[in-house]
Design a protein around this motif. Structure first.
Motif, PDB file in Angstrom:
ATOM      1  N   UNK A  45      -6.995   3.488 -17.679  1.00 27.48           N
ATOM      2  CA  UNK A  45      -7.483   2.924 -16.538  1.00 27.48           C
ATOM      3  C   UNK A  45      -6.818   1.992 -15.654  1.00 27.48           C
ATOM      4  N   UNK A  46      -5.646   1.449 -16.221  1.00 26.05           N
ATOM      5  CA  UNK A  46      -4.964   0.485 -15.668  1.00 26.05           C
ATOM      6  C   UNK A  46      -4.188   1.292 -14.572  1.00 26.05           C
ATOM      7  N   UNK A  47      -3.777   2.604 -14.664  1.00 22.59           N
ATOM      8  CA  UNK A  47      -2.976   3.022 -13.693  1.00 22.59           C
ATOM      9  C   UNK A  47      -3.950   3.402 -12.409  1.00 22.59           C
ATOM     10  N   UNK A  48      -5.378   3.462 -12.464  1.00 20.09           N
ATOM     11  CA  UNK A  48      -5.987   3.857 -11.476  1.00 20.09           C
ATOM     12  C   UNK A  48      -6.381   2.451 -10.781  1.00 20.09           C
ATOM     13  N   UNK A  49      -6.511   1.347 -11.501  1.00 15.85           N
ATOM     14  CA  UNK A  49      -6.779   0.175 -10.837  1.00 15.85           C
ATOM     15  C   UNK A  49      -5.546  -0.115  -9.987  1.00 15.85           C
ATOM     16  N   UNK A  50      -4.322   0.073 -10.550  1.00 16.46           N
ATOM     17  CA  UNK A  50      -3.354  -0.365  -9.584  1.00 16.46           C
ATOM     18  C   UNK A  50      -2.928   0.527  -8.522  1.00 16.46           C
ATOM     19  N   UNK A  51      -3.375   1.914  -8.609  1.00 12.95           N
ATOM     20  CA  UNK A  51      -3.057   2.639  -7.470  1.00 12.95           C
ATOM     21  C   UNK A  51      -4.240   2.375  -6.379  1.00 12.95           C
ATOM     22  N   UNK A  52      -5.248   1.876  -7.055  1.00 12.80           N
ATOM     23  CA  UNK A  52      -6.319   1.489  -5.931  1.00 12.80           C
ATOM     24  C   UNK A  52      -5.859   0.261  -5.357  1.00 12.80           C
ATOM     25  N   UNK A  53      -5.251  -0.616  -5.884  1.00 16.90           N
ATOM     26  CA  UNK A  53      -4.527  -1.632  -4.965  1.00 16.90           C
ATOM     27  C   UNK A  53      -3.476  -1.265  -4.129  1.00 16.90           C
ATOM     28  N   UNK A  54      -2.655  -0.505  -4.502  1.00 13.89           N
ATOM     29  CA  UNK A  54      -1.695   0.055  -3.694  1.00 13.89           C
ATOM     30  C   UNK A  54      -2.235   1.000  -2.496  1.00 13.89           C
ATOM     31  N   UNK A  55      -3.439   1.744  -2.613  1.00 16.82           N
ATOM     32  CA  UNK A  55      -3.950   2.434  -1.613  1.00 16.82           C
ATOM     33  C   UNK A  55      -4.518   1.293  -0.640  1.00 16.82           C
ATOM     34  N   UNK A  56      -5.347   0.256  -1.142  1.00 15.47           N
ATOM     35  CA  UNK A  56      -6.111  -0.588  -0.335  1.00 15.47           C
ATOM     36  C   UNK A  56      -4.938  -1.250   0.594  1.00 15.47           C
ATOM     37  N   UNK A  57      -3.664  -1.789  -0.083  1.00 16.76           N
ATOM     38  CA  UNK A  57      -2.589  -2.358   0.687  1.00 16.76           C
ATOM     39  C   UNK A  57      -2.106  -1.345   1.726  1.00 16.76           C
ATOM     40  N   UNK A  58      -2.315  -0.044   1.697  1.00 16.98           N
ATOM     41  CA  UNK A  58      -1.742   1.048   2.621  1.00 16.98           C
ATOM     42  C   UNK A  58      -2.671   1.206   3.528  1.00 16.98           C
ATOM     43  N   UNK A  59      -4.132   0.648   3.364  1.00 22.46           N
ATOM     44  CA  UNK A  59      -5.068   0.953   4.493  1.00 22.46           C
ATOM     45  C   UNK A  59      -5.997   2.165   3.998  1.00 22.46           C
ATOM     46  N   UNK A  60      -6.054   2.655   2.977  1.00 21.73           N
ATOM     47  CA  UNK A  60      -6.845   3.577   2.339  1.00 21.73           C
ATOM     48  C   UNK A  60      -7.755   3.073   1.453  1.00 21.73           C
ATOM     49  N   UNK A  61      -8.990   2.382   2.182  1.00 20.56           N
ATOM     50  CA  UNK A  61      -9.991   1.767   1.414  1.00 20.56           C
ATOM     51  C   UNK A  61     -10.848   2.851   0.569  1.00 20.56           C
ATOM     52  N   UNK A  62     -11.114   3.869   1.341  1.00 21.97           N
ATOM     53  CA  UNK A  62     -12.066   4.714   0.558  1.00 21.97           C
ATOM     54  C   UNK A  62     -11.352   5.219  -0.771  1.00 21.97           C
ATOM     55  N   UNK A  63      -9.992   5.499  -0.488  1.00 24.16           N
ATOM     56  CA  UNK A  63      -9.375   5.963  -1.766  1.00 24.16           C
ATOM     57  C   UNK A  63      -9.055   5.084  -2.846  1.00 24.16           C
ATOM     58  N   UNK A  64      -9.072   3.705  -2.385  1.00 27.18           N
ATOM     59  CA  UNK A  64      -8.687   2.531  -3.335  1.00 27.18           C
ATOM     60  C   UNK A  64     -10.111   2.377  -4.074  1.00 27.18           C
ATOM     61  N   UNK A  65     -11.463   2.555  -3.418  1.00 24.03           N
ATOM     62  CA  UNK A  65     -12.595   2.381  -3.933  1.00 24.03           C
ATOM     63  C   UNK A  65     -12.923   3.726  -4.979  1.00 24.03           C
TER      64      UNK A  65
END
Length: 71
Positions: A45-65
Motif C-alpha cells: 500500500x505504501x507504493x500506491x500512497x507514494x505514487x498518489x503523491x507523485x501524481x498530485x505533484x504532477x497535477x493528476x488529482x483524480x489519479x492521485x485520489x
C-alpha cells in the motif's frame, strides 16, 4: 578478469529510484518507476500512497485520489 554484477530488479529498487527521480524534479519518471514497483508488488500500500503523491505533484488529482483510495 571480467566481473559482472547481477542485480535483481525488485519493487524496492524501483521505489527507491522513484524517490530519487522525484527529488530531481522528474515527476513523470517517478510515477513510471513507482508503477513498476506496484506491478512487482501490487499488495504494497505504501507504493500506491507514494505514487498518489507523485501524481498530485504532477497535477493528476483524480489519479492521485484513485491511488490513495487503493492504499
Amino acid at each position: 578478469m571480467n566481473c559482472m554484477l547481477h542485480v535483481t530488479q525488485t519493487h524496492l529498487n524501483y521505489s527507491f529510484r522513484s524517490h530519487c527521480k522525484e527529488a530531481l524534479g522528474d515527476i513523470e519518471g517517478a510515477i513510471s518507476d513507482m508503477s513498476e514497483a506496484i506491478r512487482l508488488d501490487p499488495h504494497n500500500t505504501y507504493h500506491y500512497k507514494d505514487r498518489g503523491c507523485f501524481k498530485y505533484a504532477f497535477g493528476d488529482i483524480e489519479g492521485a485520489w484513485e491511488d490513495w483510495n487503493t492504499s
